[in-house]
Design a protein around this motif. Structure first.
Motif, PDB file in Angstrom:
ATOM      1  N   GLU A   1       0.927  -1.204  -0.154  1.00  0.00           N
ATOM      2  CA  GLU A   1       0.010   0.090  -0.103  1.00  0.00           C
ATOM      3  C   GLU A   1       1.304   1.223   0.116  1.00  0.00           C
ATOM      4  O   GLU A   1       1.863   1.683   0.977  1.00  0.00           O
ATOM      5  N   TYR A   2       0.685   1.715  -1.122  1.00  0.00           N
ATOM      6  CA  TYR A   2       1.770   3.397  -1.367  1.00  0.00           C
ATOM      7  C   TYR A   2       0.954   4.210  -1.398  1.00  0.00           C
ATOM      8  O   TYR A   2      -0.394   3.932  -2.210  1.00  0.00           O
TER       9      TYR A   2
ATOM     10  N   LEU B   1      17.665 -11.323   1.904  1.00  0.00           N
ATOM     11  CA  LEU B   1      18.855 -10.602   1.645  1.00  0.00           C
ATOM     12  C   LEU B   1      18.596  -8.741   2.050  1.00  0.00           C
ATOM     13  O   LEU B   1      18.940  -7.908   2.801  1.00  0.00           O
ATOM     14  N   VAL B   2      16.994  -9.044   2.597  1.00  0.00           N
ATOM     15  CA  VAL B   2      16.463  -8.120   2.967  1.00  0.00           C
ATOM     16  C   VAL B   2      16.397  -7.985   4.392  1.00  0.00           C
ATOM     17  O   VAL B   2      17.008  -7.168   5.300  1.00  0.00           O
ATOM     18  N   GLY B   3      16.613  -9.779   5.204  1.00  0.00           N
ATOM     19  CA  GLY B   3      17.508  -9.269   6.674  1.00  0.00           C
ATOM     20  C   GLY B   3      18.598  -8.958   6.566  1.00  0.00           C
ATOM     21  O   GLY B   3      18.787  -8.184   7.787  1.00  0.00           O
ATOM     22  N   LEU B   4      19.283  -9.254   5.473  1.00  0.00           N
ATOM     23  CA  LEU B   4      20.947  -9.120   5.827  1.00  0.00           C
ATOM     24  C   LEU B   4      20.745  -7.734   5.908  1.00  0.00           C
ATOM     25  O   LEU B   4      21.551  -6.649   6.113  1.00  0.00           O
ATOM     26  N   CYS B   5      20.495  -6.841   4.918  1.00  0.00           N
ATOM     27  CA  CYS B   5      20.289  -5.039   4.723  1.00  0.00           C
ATOM     28  C   CYS B   5      19.667  -4.749   6.245  1.00  0.00           C
ATOM     29  O   CYS B   5      20.474  -3.790   6.953  1.00  0.00           O
TER      30      CYS B   5
ATOM     31  N   PHE C   1       7.640  -6.427   1.361  1.00  0.00           N
ATOM     32  CA  PHE C   1       8.497  -6.995   2.597  1.00  0.00           C
ATOM     33  C   PHE C   1       7.892  -5.411   3.334  1.00  0.00           C
ATOM     34  O   PHE C   1       8.652  -4.649   3.905  1.00  0.00           O
ATOM     35  N   THR C   2       6.471  -5.417   3.926  1.00  0.00           N
ATOM     36  CA  THR C   2       5.807  -4.064   3.730  1.00  0.00           C
ATOM     37  C   THR C   2       6.653  -3.464   4.926  1.00  0.00           C
ATOM     38  O   THR C   2       6.970  -2.291   5.562  1.00  0.00           O
ATOM     39  N   GLU C   3       7.186  -5.169   6.089  1.00  0.00           N
ATOM     40  CA  GLU C   3       7.804  -3.907   7.709  1.00  0.00           C
ATOM     41  C   GLU C   3       9.295  -3.806   7.063  1.00  0.00           C
ATOM     42  O   GLU C   3       9.747  -2.917   8.304  1.00  0.00           O
TER      43      GLU C   3
ATOM     44  N   THR D   1       9.509   4.839  -3.126  1.00  0.00           N
ATOM     45  CA  THR D   1      10.618   4.843  -2.701  1.00  0.00           C
ATOM     46  C   THR D   1      10.222   4.879  -0.690  1.00  0.00           C
ATOM     47  O   THR D   1       9.241   4.644  -0.534  1.00  0.00           O
ATOM     48  N   PRO D   2      11.238   4.922  -0.284  1.00  0.00           N
ATOM     49  CA  PRO D   2      11.004   4.904   1.345  1.00  0.00           C
ATOM     50  C   PRO D   2       9.895   6.192   1.819  1.00  0.00           C
ATOM     51  O   PRO D   2      10.579   7.368   1.347  1.00  0.00           O
ATOM     52  N   PRO D   3       9.627   6.050   2.615  1.00  0.00           N
ATOM     53  CA  PRO D   3       8.394   7.385   2.920  1.00  0.00           C
ATOM     54  C   PRO D   3       9.851   8.287   4.025  1.00  0.00           C
ATOM     55  O   PRO D   3      10.537   7.827   3.900  1.00  0.00           O
TER      56      PRO D   3
END
Ligand SMILES: Cc1ncc(COP(=O)(O)O)c(C=O)c1O
Length: 381
Positions: A83-84, A182-186, A215-217, A244-246
Motif C-alpha cells: 500500500e503506497y 537479502l532483505v534480512g541482511l540489509c 516486505f512491508t515491514e 521510495t521509503p517514506p
C-alpha cells in the motif's frame, strides 16, 4: 585539450558502450537486444493520442501526472500487495534514470555498492561513472544469490545493495527464501536495498516473482525501480517509476529532476492507461515468451558445447560454452557469421565463458539465429 572526467574515462570504450553503438550490417539477426518484438498495445497508444489532443504537452506536475501516480499505486497493490500513496512514487525515464538517481543520491565517491555478478551492466557502469565502487559478488553455481559471499563483501563503505529480479542476463528468478534473506541482511547491516524489477511480469510457468515491496515491514530501506519498457512493450517511450521509503521521495525526486527534468506528460498518460487498463496484453506477451523461451532453450541444448540455463523470467537465455575462447571473441565470431549476441563478460567477470541470447524476437528469428550459432559451434568443435 578537452578534459574528460577520469570517472567517465574509466567507463568509456567498455563492452556495453561499444555494443550499443556498433554498426550492424544489413540483415543481421538480432539475438542481442532487450527490445520486445511486439507493438505497444493499441489502447496505450490511443491514450497518448488522446492526451496530445487534450493539449498535455507541458511539464507534468510534481512527482508526475496524477493519473500516472494513481496507476502506479494500483500496479504496486496488484503486483505486490504493498500500500503506497502517490507521494511515495515518482515517474522516471524508465528504470535507467532510477538507477542513476539512487546511486547519485546515496553514494559519495569511494563508497561501495554491492551488485551481483553477472548482472545488468549499467549498474557498474553508472557506479564507476560517479566515482563510486561497484563490488561485484559472484552468484553461486546455480546463478542464485550467494548470501555468504554478499555478507562477506559488506564493508563500512557499503551504502546499498542493488539487484535485479528476474536477473539480466541469467534469466534466473530468485526464490522467496533468498530475497527474504537479502532483505534480512540489509536490515541487520542497516543498508538500503534497491530492487530493479524490470522483468517481473515476464515469468516462465512455475516461477514466482517475489516483489521487494511485499516486505512491508522493511519499507524504510527498500526501493523499487520499475520499468514499463518490457512489461508493456514500451522501450521507446522511456517511462517507469521509483517507489521510495517514506520521507525520501522528495530527496530522490530532486536528484532525478536535476538529471532528467519531468517525464513527458502524454507518455505518462499512456503509461497510466497501461497500468490501469486491461492486463490481458501482458499475459498474452508472457505466453509468447514462454513458447520462445522453450524453443531457444531446446535449440541451445542441442548445440554441442553450449550449456544453457533454463529460462525462468525475462527474455534472455544465458549459456556457458566449452571452448577456450573469451566471450568477447566468441561474440565476435558469431557476429561475423551474421548473428548479434552479447558476451557474458559485459555483465561481470564471471560472465567470461558465457553468452547471452535474447528471445524477445519472433520464433523464425530465433530458429535462424540458433541454426547459424550451431554451425559456428560445429566449426569450432
Ligand atoms: C535489468 C534491467 N533494468 C533496467 C533496464 C532499463 O530499462 P528502461 O528501458 O526502463 O530504462 C534494463 C534494460 O534492458 C534491464 O535489463
Amino acid at each position: 585539450m578537452v578534459h574528460i572526467s577520469q570517472y567517465v574515462q574509466s567507463v568509456a570504450g567498455g563492452e556495453r558502450a561499444k555494443h550499443m553503438t556498433a554498426k550492424r550490417p544489413e540483415g543481421m539477426i538480432r539475438l542481442d537486444s532487450g527490445t520486445p518484438s511486439f507493438p505497444t498495445p493499441e489502447h496505450i497508444c490511443q491514450a497518448a493520442k488522446d492526451a496530445l489532443d487534450e493539449g498535455l504537452t507541458f511539464y507534468a506536475p510534481g512527482y508526475g501526472d496524477p493519473e500516472f501516480l494513481a496507476g502506479a499505486c494500483e500496479a504496486i497493490r496488484r503486483e505486490s500487495g504493498g500500500e503506497y500513496l502517490p507521494e511515495d512514487v515518482f515517474a522516471t525515464n524508465g528504470a535507467s534514470s532510477g538507477i542513476y538517481t539512487v546511486m547519485t543520491a546515496f553514494l559519495d565517491p569511494g563508497d561501495e555498492v554491492i551488485i551481483m555478478d553477472p548482472t545488468f551492466s549499467l549498474y557498474s557502469h553508472v557506479a564507476r561513472q560517479l566515482g563510486t565502487v561497484p563490488v561485484l559478488v559472484p552468484h553461486d553455481a546455480a546463478y542464485h544469490l550467494d548470501l555468504g559471499a554478499i555478507r562477506a563483501a559488506i564493508t563500512d563503505k557499503t551504502r546499498l545493495i542493488l539487484f535485479c529480479n528476474p536477473n539480466n542476463p541469467t534469466g534466473v528468478v530468485y526464490t522467496r527464501d533468498e530475497v527474504q534473506a537479502l532483505v534480512g541482511l540489509c536490515a541487520e547491516k542497516d543498508l538500503l536495498l534497491v530492487s530493479d524489477e524490470a522483468y517481473d511480469q515476464i515469468l516462465q510457468p512455475g516461477y514466482e516473482h517475489v516483489p521487494i515491496l511485499s516486505f512491508t515491514e522493511h519499507k524504510d530501506r527498500t526501493i523499487l525501480l520499475k520499468s514499463l519498457s518490457k512489461t508493456y512493450s514500451m522501450t521507446g517511450w522511456r517511462v517507469g517509476y521509483m517507489v521510495t521509503p517514506p520521507g525520501l521521495t522528495s530527496l530522490l525526486f530532486g536528484v532525478h529532476r536535476s538529471i532528467n527534468g519531468p517525464i513527458c506528460t502524454f507518455v505518462q498518460r499512456a503509461a497510466a492507461a497501461a497500468m490501469r487498463g486491461p492486463q490481458e496484453c501482458v499475459a498474452d506477451m508472457a505466453e509468447e515468451y514462454f513458447k520462445r523461451g522453450s524453443l531457444i532453450h531446446q535449440m541451445a541444448k542441442e548445440i554441442p558445447g553450449l550449456l544453457p540455463v533454463e529460462p525462468q523470467g525475462g527474455f534472455y537465455l544465458y549459456c556457458r560454452y566449452e571452448f577456450p575462447f573469451s566471450s568477447a571473441e566468441m561474440r565476435k565470431r558469431i557476429w561475423e557469421s551474421g548473428v548479434a549476441v552479447r558476451s557474458g563478460s559485459e555483465f561481470g567477470a564471471t560472465g567470461e565463458g558465457h553468452l547471452r541470447f535474447t528471445y524477445s524476437v519472433n520464433e523464425a528469428t530465433i530458429e535462424k539465429g540458433m541454426n547459424i550459432i550451431g554451425e559456428v559451434f560445429k566449426q569450432l568443435g
